[in-house]
Motif scaffolding. Structure first.
Motif, mmCIF file in Angstrom:
data_model
loop_
_atom_site.group_PDB
_atom_site.id
_atom_site.type_symbol
_atom_site.label_atom_id
_atom_site.label_comp_id
_atom_site.label_asym_id
_atom_site.label_seq_id
_atom_site.Cartn_x
_atom_site.Cartn_y
_atom_site.Cartn_z
ATOM 1 N N ILE A 85 42.957 11.541 -23.085
ATOM 2 C CA ILE A 85 43.308 10.874 -21.986
ATOM 3 C C ILE A 85 41.871 9.730 -21.752
ATOM 4 N N GLU A 86 40.840 10.511 -21.635
ATOM 5 C CA GLU A 86 39.509 10.011 -21.501
ATOM 6 C C GLU A 86 39.076 8.984 -22.781
ATOM 7 N N ASN A 87 39.369 9.612 -24.049
ATOM 8 C CA ASN A 87 39.036 8.840 -25.237
ATOM 9 C C ASN A 87 39.728 7.593 -25.332
ATOM 10 N N ASN A 88 41.042 7.509 -25.020
ATOM 11 C CA ASN A 88 41.832 6.466 -25.024
ATOM 12 C C ASN A 88 41.284 5.462 -23.885
ATOM 13 N N ALA A 89 41.060 5.888 -22.892
ATOM 14 C CA ALA A 89 40.563 5.032 -21.827
ATOM 15 C C ALA A 89 39.109 4.359 -22.069
ATOM 16 N N ILE A 90 38.301 5.137 -22.925
ATOM 17 C CA ILE A 90 36.985 4.589 -23.405
ATOM 18 C C ILE A 90 37.276 3.696 -24.444
ATOM 19 N N SER A 91 38.219 4.050 -25.226
ATOM 20 C CA SER A 91 38.636 3.053 -26.313
ATOM 21 C C SER A 91 38.924 1.707 -25.919
ATOM 22 N N GLY A 92 39.771 1.559 -24.846
ATOM 23 C CA GLY A 92 40.188 0.546 -24.364
ATOM 24 C C GLY A 92 39.103 -0.515 -24.021
ATOM 25 N N VAL A 93 37.931 0.089 -23.296
ATOM 26 C CA VAL A 93 36.756 -0.534 -23.050
ATOM 27 C C VAL A 93 36.110 -0.990 -24.137
ATOM 28 N N ASP A 94 35.756 -0.045 -25.215
ATOM 29 C CA ASP A 94 34.784 -0.176 -26.253
ATOM 30 C C ASP A 94 35.519 -1.332 -27.130
ATOM 31 N N MET A 95 36.714 -1.320 -27.497
ATOM 32 C CA MET A 95 37.186 -2.407 -28.281
ATOM 33 C C MET A 95 36.893 -3.989 -27.890
ATOM 34 N N ALA A 96 37.196 -3.913 -26.261
ATOM 35 C CA ALA A 96 37.122 -5.096 -25.442
ATOM 36 C C ALA A 96 35.629 -5.569 -25.583
ATOM 37 N N LEU A 97 34.751 -4.408 -25.404
ATOM 38 C CA LEU A 97 33.365 -5.141 -25.620
ATOM 39 C C LEU A 97 33.054 -5.524 -27.029
ATOM 40 N N TRP A 98 33.335 -4.953 -27.936
ATOM 41 C CA TRP A 98 33.456 -5.416 -29.500
ATOM 42 C C TRP A 98 33.972 -6.994 -29.490
ATOM 43 N N ASP A 99 35.145 -6.811 -28.835
ATOM 44 C CA ASP A 99 35.727 -8.253 -28.884
ATOM 45 C C ASP A 99 34.858 -9.284 -28.217
#
Ligand code: MG
Length: 415
Positions: A85-99
């Motif tokens: 749950i935590e990793n997917n939540a982090i992923s959403g933000v991480d990909m958005a920051l790369w975007d």
């Protein structure tokens, strides 16, 4: 002027009947935002809650350009870490920051990863069928589309459909997806013999064990499949039993791909360093997004292990795009699973939602042509979200049944 995070929001949508979780990071710069995938289809409300109640307050006001700092901050902030749950939540933000980073640079993400080292991404598709004849028809249909790599299954991952109690189960057995592993092994070997006889050796064939049989049985299956020249055997053992890969390696020459359920670097480090697998195939939102996936690809490169990222229907086009951008720049890329996105002219089996809805909700998704996928040249991930369209397809909370896999005696088996 530095780019500050103003708000992090979650948009949940199910255009094809599968719950998708998208994170939008908004900044203090007019029109500058990023999108990322946080899809954990079977716990989507929990991920939404973590992003909005914990990550948003943690990151508001922080510099959106400091991706590594913010990734470590999110990863360590809850003290306990590496959960899905935590990793997917982090992923959403991480990909958005790369975007956001790509949009600031005016470059597609693969450029920020060092630029293309291949022109297009070869993919493998999923062919299924109730029997050999139907499966071969489907393989030929993909072959006509230019596909050269194909995953072959008979009736999904073997076994009966949910709710069917096959002969030989005990009185009072619970409902589930029942699998007779000995029959599955016999049928699978016969299936691959039949496929090779029928279509020859031109196509690269993959088979997904999906962790559904015991490790000792996998060794037998792998040995019996050797004559049929598989491209790789996918997820042969469950993530709690990966020590068995050493024994599988010693006894069979079949190439091994493992990892779509991995959460944690501890799970892949020694498998790669000891070269016990040929392909690492994590689900990149499941390990925390682009930042850890890039590190993993570079680590695997040092040991001659190739990447074959998980690319199922239960992730959003943003995550498919993230896979493609990493693939384009990774010298050790192997093959990309491609199951979730179809051009409108292609017939989709078992589609739950309206055909083409995914393309309307997520304009700009990577294009498929003649066996290859191409990222578009827009800055960042290159995929948009039409929030009005997304709102037409609300997510549903239902009890997940396909994961209730059982042995013939009624005991649960990893799905
Ligand atoms: Mg798989």
């Amino acid at each position: 002027m530095s780019v500050k995070i103003e708000k992090i929001r979650v948009i949940c949508t199910a255009p094809e009947g599968i719950n998708l979780v998208v994170v939008k990071v908004e900044t203090n710069q007019p029109g500058l935002y990023g999108l990322g995938c946080a899809t954990f289809a079977y716990r989507h409300m929990a991920v939404k809650h973590v992003v909005e109640e914990y990550l948003n307050p943690l990151l508001v006001g922080r510099d959106a350009e400091e991706i590594e700092e913010l990734w470590q901050l999110m990863h360590q902030n809850a003290y306990w870490r590496n959960g899905p749950i935590e990793n997917n939540a982090i992923s959403g933000v991480d990909m958005a920051l790369w975007d956001i980073k790509g949009k600031m640079a005016g470059m597609p993400l693969y450029q920020l990863f060092g630029g293309k080292c291949r022109a297009g991404i070869p993919v493998y598709r999923h062919a299924d069928g109730r029997d050999l004849a139907e499966l071969c028809e489907n393989i030929q249909r993909f072959q006509e589309m230019g596909i050269r790599n194909i995953r072959c299954q008979c009736g999904g991952y073997g076994g009966e459909s949910y709710g069917t109690l096959p002969q030989g189960t005990p009185r009072g057995a619970n409902p589930g997806v029942y699998l007779d592993s000995r029959k599955y092994i016999r049928d699978t070997v016969k299936l691959f013999e039949g496929i090779r006889n029928k279509i020859g050796h031109e196509m690269n064939l993959v088979h997904d064990v999906h962790e559904r049989i015991a490790p000792a049985e996998v060794i037998r299956l792998a040995k019996e499949l050797e004559p049929f020249d598989l491209f790789f055997l996918e997820d042969p053992v469950n993530i709690e039993q990966t020590e068995w890969l050493r024994r599988l390696r010693q006894q069979s020459s079949i190439p091994i791909a493992e990892g779509e359920l991995f959460n944690n670097p501890k799970e892949w480090k020694s498998l790669i360093a000891e070269q016990l697998i040929d392909y690492i195939r994590v689900h990149i939102s499941q390990i925390g997004g682009i930042t850890p996936a890039r590190k993993l690809a570079i680590f695997a490169e040092q040991f001659g292990v190739k990447t074959a990222w998980h690319g199922p229907g239960d992730m959003s086009p943003l995550a498919h795009a993230a896979n493609i951008h990493i693939d384009l720049a990774a010298p050790n890329f192997g093959v990309q699973e491609w199951s979730g996105i179809e051009p409108p002219n292609v017939v989709i089996q078992d589609l739950k939602g309206p055909h083409g809805a995914l393309l309307e909700v997520f304009p700009g998704l990577p294009e498929f042509e003649d066996g290859y996928v191409y990222a578009n040249e827009k800055p960042g991930l290159g995929v948009e979200l039409d929030e009005k369209e997304a709102a037409k397809y609300p997510c549903e909370n239902t009890v997940t049944v396909w994961t209730q896999t059982r042995r013939m005696d009624g005991a649960l088996q990893t799905p």
